[in-house]
Design a protein around this motif. Structure first.
Motif, short mmCIF file in Angstrom:
data_model
loop_
_atom_site.label_atom_id
_atom_site.label_comp_id
_atom_site.label_asym_id
_atom_site.label_seq_id
_atom_site.Cartn_x
_atom_site.Cartn_y
_atom_site.Cartn_z
N HIS A 17 -5.53 -7.08 2.63
CA HIS A 17 -6.92 -7.62 2.26
C HIS A 17 -6.84 -8.99 1.71
CE1 HIS A 17 -8.58 -3.81 3.04
NE2 HIS A 17 -7.69 -3.12 2.21
N TRP A 18 -8.14 -9.45 1.64
CA TRP A 18 -8.47 -10.89 1.18
C TRP A 18 -9.72 -10.78 0.24
CZ3 TRP A 18 -13.00 -14.16 2.71
CH2 TRP A 18 -12.75 -15.41 2.12
N ALA A 19 -9.53 -11.36 -0.81
CA ALA A 19 -10.65 -11.44 -1.94
C ALA A 19 -10.84 -10.00 -2.35
CB ALA A 19 -11.70 -12.25 -1.26
N ASN A 20 -11.33 -8.88 -1.58
CA ASN A 20 -11.68 -7.69 -1.72
C ASN A 20 -11.43 -6.71 -0.58
OD1 ASN A 20 -14.09 -7.18 -0.07
ND2 ASN A 20 -14.96 -8.91 -1.61
N GLN A 60 -5.65 -14.63 -3.45
CA GLN A 60 -6.62 -13.65 -3.44
C GLN A 60 -6.30 -12.69 -2.20
OE1 GLN A 60 -9.65 -16.47 -2.38
NE2 GLN A 60 -10.83 -15.78 -4.00
N PHE A 61 -5.12 -12.89 -1.61
CA PHE A 61 -4.50 -11.77 -0.51
C PHE A 61 -3.61 -10.81 -1.33
CE2 PHE A 61 -5.39 -15.37 1.88
CZ PHE A 61 -6.36 -15.07 2.92
N PHE A 62 -3.83 -9.51 -0.80
CA PHE A 62 -3.34 -8.59 -1.69
C PHE A 62 -2.99 -7.20 -0.48
CE2 PHE A 62 -7.65 -7.69 -2.23
CZ PHE A 62 -7.73 -6.39 -2.09
N ILE A 63 -1.96 -6.61 -0.58
CA ILE A 63 -1.62 -5.26 0.03
C ILE A 63 -2.33 -4.04 -0.67
CG2 ILE A 63 0.14 -3.80 0.72
CD1 ILE A 63 2.07 -6.13 0.85
N ALA A 64 -3.22 -3.21 0.48
CA ALA A 64 -3.68 -2.13 -0.08
C ALA A 64 -2.96 -1.24 -0.86
CB ALA A 64 -4.55 -1.66 0.93
N LYS A 65 -3.34 -0.47 -1.93
CA LYS A 65 -2.94 0.65 -2.65
C LYS A 65 -3.33 1.87 -1.83
CE LYS A 65 -3.22 -2.04 -7.01
NZ LYS A 65 -4.35 -2.36 -7.89
N PRO A 66 -2.43 2.70 -2.04
CA PRO A 66 -2.80 4.06 -1.39
C PRO A 66 -4.20 4.70 -1.68
CG PRO A 66 -0.64 4.23 -2.12
CD PRO A 66 -1.15 2.96 -2.56
N GLU A 67 -4.69 4.23 -3.00
CA GLU A 67 -6.08 4.94 -3.34
C GLU A 67 -7.02 4.09 -2.76
OE1 GLU A 67 -4.51 2.37 -6.78
OE2 GLU A 67 -3.57 3.92 -5.54
N ASP A 68 -6.93 2.72 -2.33
CA ASP A 68 -7.87 2.24 -1.54
C ASP A 68 -7.85 2.71 -0.08
OD1 ASP A 68 -8.06 0.60 -3.71
OD2 ASP A 68 -6.51 -0.93 -3.13
N CYS A 69 -7.15 3.46 0.40
CA CYS A 69 -7.25 3.99 1.81
C CYS A 69 -7.82 4.95 2.18
CB CYS A 69 -5.61 3.73 2.32
SG CYS A 69 -4.96 2.11 2.24
#
Length: 101
Positions: A17-20, A60-69
């Protein structure tokens, strides 16, 4: 994340993701890395035309956490251009109907 780290994560099947979590980085059928706002499909390139400068801050770029999916960001929800649209069960590509008489 650097451009290389983002591309490697996307290629590995991770959700970036980027930013959010509303913005998702993906690779289209032409091999282009894109950032898409999932609510309306608005898309920009991951980088400028040179392919070196990110369209966003590295931090601002990040890898999603399992709870975000668990919502619309999960991996089984394809983005425009990803396989999933126009593909029938079993992986057969849908064909246009052509003219109807």
């Amino acid at each position: 994340m650097t451009v290389e780290e983002i591309k490697a994560a996307v290629n590995a099947g991770l959700i970036v993701h980027w930013a959010n979590t509303g913005y998702r980085v993906h690779r289209d059928g032409l091999g282009q890395y894109l950032i898409t706002f999932q609510s309306n499909g608005s898309t920009i390139g991951l980088t400028d035309r040179s392919g070196q400068r990110l369209n966003g801050d590295e931090a601002q770029f990040f890898i999603a956490k399992p709870e975000d999916c668990n919502g619309p960001n999960r991996r089984d929800h394809p983005l425009p251009g990803e396989q999933g649209r126009g593909v029938a069960p079993g992986g057969e590509e849908a064909q246009p109907l052509g003219r109807q008489f």
